[in-house]
Design a protein around this motif. Structure first.
Motif, PDB file in Angstrom:
ATOM      1  N   TYR A   1       1.682   3.347  -4.624  1.00  0.00           N
ATOM      2  CA  TYR A   1       1.939   2.138  -3.857  1.00  0.00           C
ATOM      3  C   TYR A   1       1.273   0.908  -4.461  1.00  0.00           C
ATOM      4  O   TYR A   1       1.739  -0.218  -4.258  1.00  0.00           O
ATOM      5  CB  TYR A   1       1.450   2.313  -2.417  1.00  0.00           C
ATOM      6  CG  TYR A   1       2.364   3.140  -1.543  1.00  0.00           C
ATOM      7  CD1 TYR A   1       3.326   2.540  -0.743  1.00  0.00           C
ATOM      8  CD2 TYR A   1       2.264   4.520  -1.524  1.00  0.00           C
ATOM      9  CE1 TYR A   1       4.162   3.295   0.053  1.00  0.00           C
ATOM     10  CE2 TYR A   1       3.095   5.291  -0.736  1.00  0.00           C
ATOM     11  CZ  TYR A   1       4.044   4.678   0.053  1.00  0.00           C
ATOM     12  OH  TYR A   1       4.872   5.434   0.832  1.00  0.00           O
TER      13      TYR A   1
ATOM     14  N   ARG B   1      -2.858   9.547   4.169  1.00  0.00           N
ATOM     15  CA  ARG B   1      -4.193   9.877   3.668  1.00  0.00           C
ATOM     16  C   ARG B   1      -4.552  11.240   4.249  1.00  0.00           C
ATOM     17  O   ARG B   1      -5.251  11.362   5.249  1.00  0.00           O
ATOM     18  CB  ARG B   1      -5.202   8.800   4.075  1.00  0.00           C
ATOM     19  CG  ARG B   1      -6.515   8.845   3.308  1.00  0.00           C
ATOM     20  CD  ARG B   1      -7.448   7.706   3.687  1.00  0.00           C
ATOM     21  NE  ARG B   1      -7.848   7.800   5.079  1.00  0.00           N
ATOM     22  CZ  ARG B   1      -7.475   6.971   6.045  1.00  0.00           C
ATOM     23  NH1 ARG B   1      -6.662   5.964   5.768  1.00  0.00           N
ATOM     24  NH2 ARG B   1      -7.884   7.132   7.289  1.00  0.00           N
TER      25      ARG B   1
ATOM     26  N   GLN C   1       8.116  -0.364   5.693  1.00  0.00           N
ATOM     27  CA  GLN C   1       8.464   0.828   4.900  1.00  0.00           C
ATOM     28  C   GLN C   1       9.800   0.645   4.198  1.00  0.00           C
ATOM     29  O   GLN C   1      10.535   1.609   3.977  1.00  0.00           O
ATOM     30  CB  GLN C   1       8.494   2.073   5.796  1.00  0.00           C
ATOM     31  CG  GLN C   1       8.066   3.362   5.123  1.00  0.00           C
ATOM     32  CD  GLN C   1       6.558   3.443   4.931  1.00  0.00           C
ATOM     33  OE1 GLN C   1       5.808   2.791   5.629  1.00  0.00           O
ATOM     34  NE2 GLN C   1       6.132   4.250   3.969  1.00  0.00           N
TER      35      GLN C   1
ATOM     36  N   PRO D   1       4.622  10.813  -0.669  1.00  0.00           N
ATOM     37  CA  PRO D   1       5.043   9.435  -0.779  1.00  0.00           C
ATOM     38  C   PRO D   1       6.562   9.330  -0.697  1.00  0.00           C
ATOM     39  O   PRO D   1       7.278  10.170  -1.221  1.00  0.00           O
ATOM     40  CB  PRO D   1       4.529   9.015  -2.170  1.00  0.00           C
ATOM     41  CG  PRO D   1       3.416   9.960  -2.453  1.00  0.00           C
ATOM     42  CD  PRO D   1       3.811  11.257  -1.799  1.00  0.00           C
TER      43      PRO D   1
ATOM     44  N   TYR E   1      -3.930   7.395   7.949  1.00  0.00           N
ATOM     45  CA  TYR E   1      -2.994   6.426   7.392  1.00  0.00           C
ATOM     46  C   TYR E   1      -3.750   5.170   6.968  1.00  0.00           C
ATOM     47  O   TYR E   1      -4.661   4.713   7.669  1.00  0.00           O
ATOM     48  CB  TYR E   1      -1.945   6.000   8.431  1.00  0.00           C
ATOM     49  CG  TYR E   1      -0.876   7.017   8.723  1.00  0.00           C
ATOM     50  CD1 TYR E   1       0.290   7.064   7.971  1.00  0.00           C
ATOM     51  CD2 TYR E   1      -1.021   7.916   9.774  1.00  0.00           C
ATOM     52  CE1 TYR E   1       1.288   7.997   8.258  1.00  0.00           C
ATOM     53  CE2 TYR E   1      -0.033   8.842  10.066  1.00  0.00           C
ATOM     54  CZ  TYR E   1       1.120   8.873   9.304  1.00  0.00           C
ATOM     55  OH  TYR E   1       2.100   9.797   9.589  1.00  0.00           O
TER      56      TYR E   1
ATOM     57  N   THR F   1      -2.304   1.519   6.521  1.00  0.00           N
ATOM     58  CA  THR F   1      -1.124   0.660   6.605  1.00  0.00           C
ATOM     59  C   THR F   1      -1.485  -0.662   5.937  1.00  0.00           C
ATOM     60  O   THR F   1      -2.434  -1.331   6.342  1.00  0.00           O
ATOM     61  CB  THR F   1      -0.683   0.449   8.056  1.00  0.00           C
ATOM     62  OG1 THR F   1      -0.391   1.718   8.643  1.00  0.00           O
ATOM     63  CG2 THR F   1       0.576  -0.416   8.121  1.00  0.00           C
TER      64      THR F   1
ATOM     65  N   TRP G   1       3.569  -1.058   4.600  1.00  0.00           N
ATOM     66  CA  TRP G   1       3.846   0.364   4.394  1.00  0.00           C
ATOM     67  C   TRP G   1       2.770   1.202   5.070  1.00  0.00           C
ATOM     68  O   TRP G   1       1.579   0.871   5.007  1.00  0.00           O
ATOM     69  CB  TRP G   1       3.831   0.719   2.914  1.00  0.00           C
ATOM     70  CG  TRP G   1       4.921   0.136   2.089  1.00  0.00           C
ATOM     71  CD1 TRP G   1       6.124   0.710   1.768  1.00  0.00           C
ATOM     72  CD2 TRP G   1       4.906  -1.126   1.404  1.00  0.00           C
ATOM     73  NE1 TRP G   1       6.855  -0.118   0.952  1.00  0.00           N
ATOM     74  CE2 TRP G   1       6.139  -1.252   0.712  1.00  0.00           C
ATOM     75  CE3 TRP G   1       3.980  -2.173   1.318  1.00  0.00           C
ATOM     76  CZ2 TRP G   1       6.457  -2.371  -0.067  1.00  0.00           C
ATOM     77  CZ3 TRP G   1       4.302  -3.283   0.560  1.00  0.00           C
ATOM     78  CH2 TRP G   1       5.524  -3.375  -0.116  1.00  0.00           C
ATOM     79  N   ASN G   2       3.192   2.315   5.673  1.00  0.00           N
ATOM     80  CA  ASN G   2       2.271   3.375   6.071  1.00  0.00           C
ATOM     81  C   ASN G   2       2.059   4.290   4.870  1.00  0.00           C
ATOM     82  O   ASN G   2       3.021   4.821   4.310  1.00  0.00           O
ATOM     83  CB  ASN G   2       2.855   4.215   7.208  1.00  0.00           C
ATOM     84  CG  ASN G   2       2.747   3.545   8.560  1.00  0.00           C
ATOM     85  OD1 ASN G   2       1.844   2.747   8.805  1.00  0.00           O
ATOM     86  ND2 ASN G   2       3.660   3.876   9.464  1.00  0.00           N
ATOM     87  N   VAL G   3       0.821   4.505   4.482  1.00  0.00           N
ATOM     88  CA  VAL G   3       0.497   5.362   3.337  1.00  0.00           C
ATOM     89  C   VAL G   3      -0.317   6.549   3.842  1.00  0.00           C
ATOM     90  O   VAL G   3      -1.359   6.374   4.484  1.00  0.00           O
ATOM     91  CB  VAL G   3      -0.299   4.592   2.271  1.00  0.00           C
ATOM     92  CG1 VAL G   3      -0.538   5.483   1.055  1.00  0.00           C
ATOM     93  CG2 VAL G   3       0.429   3.313   1.864  1.00  0.00           C
TER      94      VAL G   3
ATOM     95  N   ALA H   1      -2.172   9.426  -2.189  1.00  0.00           N
ATOM     96  CA  ALA H   1      -0.850   8.858  -1.930  1.00  0.00           C
ATOM     97  C   ALA H   1      -0.818   7.358  -2.180  1.00  0.00           C
ATOM     98  O   ALA H   1       0.250   6.794  -2.446  1.00  0.00           O
ATOM     99  CB  ALA H   1      -0.425   9.162  -0.498  1.00  0.00           C
ATOM    100  N   ILE H   2      -1.975   6.707  -2.111  1.00  0.00           N
ATOM    101  CA  ILE H   2      -1.999   5.256  -2.298  1.00  0.00           C
ATOM    102  C   ILE H   2      -1.660   4.854  -3.728  1.00  0.00           C
ATOM    103  O   ILE H   2      -1.183   3.737  -3.970  1.00  0.00           O
ATOM    104  CB  ILE H   2      -3.388   4.694  -1.896  1.00  0.00           C
ATOM    105  CG1 ILE H   2      -3.366   3.156  -1.757  1.00  0.00           C
ATOM    106  CG2 ILE H   2      -4.460   5.126  -2.879  1.00  0.00           C
ATOM    107  CD1 ILE H   2      -2.551   2.656  -0.616  1.00  0.00           C
TER     108      ILE H   2
END
Length: 276
Positions: free
Chosen positions: A179, A146, A114, A2, A255, A257, A142-144, A175-176
Motif C-alpha cells: 500500500y 494487520r 478501498q 491485500p 486494521y 485505515t 484504505w483499510n489495511v 500487509a501495509i
C-alpha cells in the motif's frame, strides 16, 4: 490478504476492478466499514455536506457519510454493485470515475473507500478538481489488515500450498507494504493536478474480532479471488478455516485505515485555468 495486485499500476487491471459485483450481496455483508473518527474528521475538514463517493460499490462508506449528515452521490463502474446500493436508497451514477462528467455540479468532498487504486491517480485527481468547490477536499482511504503473527503465518502457508504460482505471496509480509507505493502515487497525482494543497496522511488504528465463519465469508470478496477456479476457492477456504479452528475458532484482526487527502485550492492556478 491485500486486495491490490502486486503490479505497480492496479488501475490497469480492469478485469479485477470490475469483478467484485459477481457476489455483491456477500461483499456488502462481509466487508468491514470504516472508523467513525475517520468519517467525522473528513466531514469536519470539508466546507460542506455534499460528497461524491468514488467507486462506492454497494454503499458501505456511502451509508456512513450519509449517517453523518452528508448528501452523498455514488459513482460506481459496476452496474451490479450500483444496483444493490440503489436498492438501499442510495443515489448512484454508473461510470468509471476517469470518464465521469460532473455536469457542472460541484461538491465539498470527493472520497474513495478501498477503491482509488482502481482509478488512474492522475486522471482521477483531475476529475476531482472539476468536481470540487474551492476549499473542497479529496480524501481517499484504505483499510489495511494487520493480522496477528500466528494467523498471518498460518494463512500464508495455506496460500503457498493451494496457489503456489501467484506472483505475490499473500500474508508473507506486512500487509501495509504494497500500500505504501499506492499512498505515494496518490499524493503524486494530487500534486500533479496543480490544484491542491500539500497532501497529508491520516492514520486510524482499530480492530475487530472475527469468528471462523465471518472471516470465511469475507475471503471470496478479496481482489482476484473470484478469478480462481471454484475448486481452488473451496480448497483455500477449507485451509483457512482449519487454521482459524487451530487458533481457537476466531481471532482479532487489527486494521490501519489510512487516508491520503488534500484540500482544493481556494483559487484556480494559472495552469489549471489554462487547461480548462
Amino acid at each position: 490478504m491485500p486486495t491490490v495486485p502486486s503490479e505497480p499500476q492496479p488501475h490497469r487491471h480492469r478485469d479485477v476492478a470490475e469483478s467484485f459485483g459477481a457476489d455483491a450481496e456477500r461483499y456488502d455483508r462481509a466487508r468491514p466499514g470504516y472508523p467513525r473518527e475517520l468519517v467525522d474528521r473528513i466531514v469536519a475538514a470539508s466546507p460542506g455536506p455534499d460528497v461524491v463517493d468514488v467507486g462506492c460499490g454497494t454503499g458501505i462508506a456511502t451509508r456512513q457519510f450519509a449517517a453523518a449528515g452528508c448528501r452523498v452521490l455514488g459513482v460506481e463502474v459496476d452496474e451490479r454493485m450500483a444496483e444493490l446500493a440503489r436498492r438501499g436508497g442510495l443515489d448512484v451514477e454508473v461510470s468509471a470515475f476517469e470518464t465521469w462528467d460532473p455536469a457542472g455540479r460541484t461538491f465539498d468532498a470527493v472520497i474513495a473507500a478501498q477503491a482509488w487504486h482502481w482509478v488512474d491517480p492522475l486522471a482521477g485527481a483531475a476529475v476531482a478538481v472539476r468536481a470540487l468547490r474551492p476549499g473542497g477536499r479529496l480524501a481517499v482511504f484504505w483499510n489495511v489488515f494487520r493480522a496477528p503473527d500466528d494467523i498471518a503465518a498460518a494463512f500464508a502457508a495455506v496460500y503457498r500450498r493451494v496457489v503456489p504460482d501467484l506472483p505475490f505471496k499473500p500474508w508473507a509480509g506486512p500487509a501495509i507494504d504494497p500500500y505504501r507505493s499506492m499512498f505515494a502515487k496518490t499524493a503524486d497525482g494530487m500534486r500533479a493536478a496543480n490544484a491542491f494543497g500539500e497532501p497529508e496522511e491520516w492514520w486510524f488504528d482499530w480492530s475487530r474480532p472475527y469468528t471462523r465463519d465471518e472471516w470465511l465469508e469475507q475471503v471470496p470478496t478479496h481482489g482476484g479471488h473470484s478469478r480462481f477456479p471454484q475448486s481452488t476457492q473451496d480448497e483455500l477456504l477449507a485451509g483457512i478455516g482449519t487454521a482459524i479452528d487451530a487458533a481457537g475458532g476466531g481471532f482479532t484482526m487489527g486494521y490501519d485505515t489510512v487516508v491520503v487527502t488534500a484540500a482544493r485550492s481556494q483559487l484556480r492556478s494559472g495552469r489549471e485555468t489554462a487547461g480548462g
